[in-house]
Design a protein around this motif. Structure first.
Motif, PDB file in Angstrom:
ATOM      1  N   ARG A 118      47.647  41.684  37.392  1.00 20.20           N
ATOM      2  CA  ARG A 118      47.075  41.957  38.717  1.00 20.20           C
ATOM      3  C   ARG A 118      45.791  41.159  38.875  1.00 20.20           C
ATOM      4  O   ARG A 118      44.962  41.096  37.961  1.00 20.20           O
ATOM      5  CB  ARG A 118      46.786  43.444  38.884  1.00 20.20           C
ATOM      6  N   VAL A 119      45.635  40.549  40.047  1.00 23.85           N
ATOM      7  CA  VAL A 119      44.405  39.835  40.375  1.00 23.85           C
ATOM      8  C   VAL A 119      43.793  40.540  41.580  1.00 23.85           C
ATOM      9  O   VAL A 119      44.392  40.571  42.667  1.00 23.85           O
ATOM     10  CB  VAL A 119      44.674  38.355  40.699  1.00 23.85           C
ATOM     11  N   ALA A 120      42.619  41.117  41.381  1.00 27.20           N
ATOM     12  CA  ALA A 120      41.958  41.883  42.436  1.00 27.20           C
ATOM     13  C   ALA A 120      41.357  40.949  43.481  1.00 27.20           C
ATOM     14  O   ALA A 120      41.011  39.792  43.185  1.00 27.20           O
ATOM     15  CB  ALA A 120      40.864  42.763  41.834  1.00 27.20           C
ATOM     16  N   PRO A 121      41.225  41.426  44.714  1.00 29.96           N
ATOM     17  CA  PRO A 121      40.664  40.557  45.758  1.00 29.96           C
ATOM     18  C   PRO A 121      39.210  40.173  45.510  1.00 29.96           C
ATOM     19  O   PRO A 121      38.754  39.161  46.042  1.00 29.96           O
ATOM     20  CB  PRO A 121      40.807  41.402  47.038  1.00 29.96           C
ATOM     21  N   ASP A 122      38.491  40.958  44.705  1.00 36.84           N
ATOM     22  CA  ASP A 122      37.099  40.615  44.388  1.00 36.84           C
ATOM     23  C   ASP A 122      36.965  40.008  42.994  1.00 36.84           C
ATOM     24  O   ASP A 122      35.879  40.002  42.409  1.00 36.84           O
ATOM     25  CB  ASP A 122      36.206  41.845  44.509  1.00 36.84           C
ATOM     26  N   SER A 123      38.057  39.472  42.460  1.00 38.46           N
ATOM     27  CA  SER A 123      38.056  38.917  41.114  1.00 38.46           C
ATOM     28  C   SER A 123      37.148  37.686  41.030  1.00 38.46           C
ATOM     29  O   SER A 123      37.380  36.684  41.725  1.00 38.46           O
ATOM     30  CB  SER A 123      39.479  38.517  40.712  1.00 38.46           C
ATOM     31  N   ARG A 140      40.465  26.061  33.362  1.00 42.63           N
ATOM     32  CA  ARG A 140      41.486  26.842  32.675  1.00 42.63           C
ATOM     33  C   ARG A 140      41.339  28.320  33.030  1.00 42.63           C
ATOM     34  O   ARG A 140      40.230  28.853  33.042  1.00 42.63           O
ATOM     35  CB  ARG A 140      41.370  26.669  31.156  1.00 42.63           C
ATOM     36  N   TRP A 141      42.458  28.946  33.330  1.00 47.33           N
ATOM     37  CA  TRP A 141      42.532  30.395  33.562  1.00 47.33           C
ATOM     38  C   TRP A 141      42.843  31.041  32.219  1.00 47.33           C
ATOM     39  O   TRP A 141      43.896  30.788  31.624  1.00 47.33           O
ATOM     40  CB  TRP A 141      43.627  30.686  34.569  1.00 47.33           C
ATOM     41  N   ILE A 142      41.931  31.854  31.714  1.00 45.01           N
ATOM     42  CA  ILE A 142      42.084  32.473  30.399  1.00 45.01           C
ATOM     43  C   ILE A 142      42.210  33.975  30.594  1.00 45.01           C
ATOM     44  O   ILE A 142      41.348  34.613  31.211  1.00 45.01           O
ATOM     45  CB  ILE A 142      40.884  32.139  29.493  1.00 45.01           C
ATOM     46  N   SER A 143      43.309  34.558  30.084  1.00 44.10           N
ATOM     47  CA  SER A 143      43.581  35.971  30.371  1.00 44.10           C
ATOM     48  C   SER A 143      44.426  36.589  29.276  1.00 44.10           C
ATOM     49  O   SER A 143      45.296  35.933  28.692  1.00 44.10           O
ATOM     50  CB  SER A 143      44.319  36.092  31.715  1.00 44.10           C
ATOM     51  N   ASP A 144      44.158  37.873  29.010  1.00 41.53           N
ATOM     52  CA  ASP A 144      45.045  38.671  28.161  1.00 41.53           C
ATOM     53  C   ASP A 144      45.870  39.639  29.008  1.00 41.53           C
ATOM     54  O   ASP A 144      46.530  40.529  28.487  1.00 41.53           O
ATOM     55  CB  ASP A 144      44.243  39.440  27.103  1.00 41.53           C
ATOM     56  N   VAL A 146      44.433  41.609  31.271  1.00 42.89           N
ATOM     57  CA  VAL A 146      43.465  42.569  31.805  1.00 42.89           C
ATOM     58  C   VAL A 146      42.139  41.874  32.102  1.00 42.89           C
ATOM     59  O   VAL A 146      41.604  41.959  33.200  1.00 42.89           O
ATOM     60  CB  VAL A 146      43.246  43.743  30.830  1.00 42.89           C
ATOM     61  N   THR A 147      41.614  41.181  31.092  1.00 42.73           N
ATOM     62  CA  THR A 147      40.356  40.458  31.242  1.00 42.73           C
ATOM     63  C   THR A 147      40.659  39.014  31.604  1.00 42.73           C
ATOM     64  O   THR A 147      41.396  38.334  30.879  1.00 42.73           O
ATOM     65  CB  THR A 147      39.539  40.517  29.947  1.00 42.73           C
ATOM     66  N   GLN A 148      40.097  38.558  32.708  1.00 39.21           N
ATOM     67  CA  GLN A 148      40.377  37.222  33.224  1.00 39.21           C
ATOM     68  C   GLN A 148      39.070  36.463  33.395  1.00 39.21           C
ATOM     69  O   GLN A 148      38.071  37.021  33.842  1.00 39.21           O
ATOM     70  CB  GLN A 148      41.094  37.328  34.582  1.00 39.21           C
ATOM     71  N   THR A 163      47.308  36.590  18.350  1.00 38.45           N
ATOM     72  CA  THR A 163      46.578  37.745  17.815  1.00 38.45           C
ATOM     73  C   THR A 163      45.077  37.546  18.029  1.00 38.45           C
ATOM     74  O   THR A 163      44.427  36.841  17.264  1.00 38.45           O
ATOM     75  CB  THR A 163      46.877  37.921  16.313  1.00 38.45           C
ATOM     76  N   PRO A 164      44.492  38.139  19.078  1.00 36.43           N
ATOM     77  CA  PRO A 164      45.168  38.931  20.109  1.00 36.43           C
ATOM     78  C   PRO A 164      45.873  38.030  21.126  1.00 36.43           C
ATOM     79  O   PRO A 164      45.560  36.840  21.223  1.00 36.43           O
ATOM     80  CB  PRO A 164      44.020  39.687  20.765  1.00 36.43           C
ATOM     81  N   PHE A 165      46.795  38.622  21.874  1.00 40.24           N
ATOM     82  CA  PHE A 165      47.541  37.859  22.873  1.00 40.24           C
ATOM     83  C   PHE A 165      46.613  37.389  23.988  1.00 40.24           C
ATOM     84  O   PHE A 165      45.792  38.146  24.505  1.00 40.24           O
ATOM     85  CB  PHE A 165      48.648  38.725  23.482  1.00 40.24           C
ATOM     86  N   ALA A 166      46.739  36.127  24.361  1.00 36.12           N
ATOM     87  CA  ALA A 166      46.002  35.574  25.498  1.00 36.12           C
ATOM     88  C   ALA A 166      46.643  34.252  25.886  1.00 36.12           C
ATOM     89  O   ALA A 166      47.273  33.581  25.058  1.00 36.12           O
ATOM     90  CB  ALA A 166      44.529  35.363  25.164  1.00 36.12           C
ATOM     91  N   ILE A 167      46.520  33.898  27.142  1.00 37.27           N
ATOM     92  CA  ILE A 167      46.976  32.601  27.613  1.00 37.27           C
ATOM     93  C   ILE A 167      45.797  31.832  28.179  1.00 37.27           C
ATOM     94  O   ILE A 167      44.815  32.413  28.658  1.00 37.27           O
ATOM     95  CB  ILE A 167      48.081  32.720  28.691  1.00 37.27           C
ATOM     96  N   ALA A 168      45.876  30.507  28.101  1.00 36.90           N
ATOM     97  CA  ALA A 168      44.913  29.624  28.747  1.00 36.90           C
ATOM     98  C   ALA A 168      45.729  28.605  29.520  1.00 36.90           C
ATOM     99  O   ALA A 168      46.367  27.723  28.931  1.00 36.90           O
ATOM    100  CB  ALA A 168      44.003  28.947  27.731  1.00 36.90           C
TER     101      ALA A 168
END
Length: 328
Positions: A118-123, A140-144, A146-148, A163-168
């Motif tokens: 989920r991406v909040a409108p005030d993100s 780069r968009w870095i996210s697990d 929850v935390t973006q 470990t821990p899971f995250a994408i960039a």
């Protein structure tokens, strides 16, 4: 959240939402209107698949942008996106080989792994992503899930942490096509570029006040050299001089070459090539710059009608501007 909100995606007879490859315009529209969205990122592929890691979809109410497989998973991803929007909890989805959903099959025989967040409108991350695109900076968009956050800088299209899971996920500036000219060939190229999701700018020196009869990002009536200096040029920009008048196009070409545009071309007869090269040398163009210039652009054998010539040139532009991952 009612999954039926996404019936347009799951049951679409004509899934034209898949034409959009860059989710940032849809994200900017949603954020600007104060709506949360669900961002889905293909982060891992096993075996064969139509799209590679880094492909994305964006779900905004009943509307979607992008696609992953062209099979039946888009509708299922949409259903999960509805739940992500409702409860804010990210989902990691697995389709194809080894998937828990044996009723959802991929015709390619591979496996796809998708993160839906989920991406909040005030993100702040979303605002930063849009700002980087507007200012034509790599980020780069870095996210697990929850935390973006968004960081400036280069990198692979998609990097995965286990470990821990995250994408960039890397975002380049939007691909841009600048065409100077106003004859049927120039207009055909600008129209194709716009349809192909390029940020397309038509430059017609002293052209009519009325804009062209098809959508473009901008229409400028200035000299090409002045227009390019105003717009700014980078390696994600292509310039095609198509006025057929050297006193217009040579200045634009010189600007594009000196600022390392990703693709630079002039349309014209082969017999004019030596004279044009001599004029550019006299204006200070180096041999290295001239080696990057396409003086007879396009794919041979397609024909000479405006749409045929424009198609061949756009193929070269795509090859030049696509990131290296797309050529693999």
């Amino acid at each position: 959240m009612n999954d039926a909100l996404f019936h347009e995606i799951a049951d679409a007879d004509w899934p034209v939402f898949g034409w959009a490859d860059d989710v940032r315009p849809a994200l900017a529209a949603a954020i600007g209107a104060g709506r949360a969205v669900a961002l889905a990122t293909l982060y891992k592929v096993e075996g064969s698949a139509p799209r590679g890691p880094g492909a994305q979809m964006l779900f905004d109410g009943p509307h979607a942008s992008g696609y992953f497989s062209g099979d039946c998973i888009e509708g299922d991803v949409a259903g999960h996106a509805a739940h992500v929007l409702a409860d804010g909890q990210p989902r990691r989805l697995h389709y194809g080989m080894g998937s828990p959903w044996i009723d959802i099959r991929l015709r390619c025989g591979g496996a796809l792994h998708v993160l839906v967040e989920r991406v909040a409108p005030d993100s702040p991350a979303a605002a930063a992503l849009i700002a980087h695109a507007r200012e034509r900076r790599v980020c780069r968009w870095i996210s697990d899930g929850v935390t973006q956050r968004v960081e400036a800088g280069e990198g692979p299209l998609l990097a995965l942490g286990d470990t821990p899971f995250a994408i960039a996920r890397r975002y380049d500036p939007p691909r841009r096509l600048i065409v100077s000219g106003g004859d049927p060939g120039a207009l055909a190229l600008a129209r194709l570029g716009s349809d192909a999701q390029f940020e397309t700018i038509l430059v017609r020196p002293g052209g009519p006040d009325a804009p062209p009869p098809f959508p473009v990002a901008r229409y400028l009536r200035a000299e090409p050299a002045d227009a390019l200096a105003q717009l700014g040029i980078d390696r994600w920009t292509a310039y095609v001089g198509a006025t057929h008048e050297d006193h217009h196009d040579l200045g634009g070409v010189l600007q594009a070459l000196r600022r390392s545009a990703g693709y630079v071309a002039m349309i014209g007869a082969r017999s004019r090539a030596e004279g044009r090269l001599a004029a550019l040398r006299a204006a200070g163009a180096s041999e290295a710059e001239l080696a990057r210039l396409h003086l007879t652009p396009g794919i041979r054998g397609l024909g000479k009608a405006p749409w045929e010539v424009a198609t061949g040139i756009l193929v070269e532009v795509m090859q030049a501007l696509n990131p290296p991952e797309e050529h693999a």
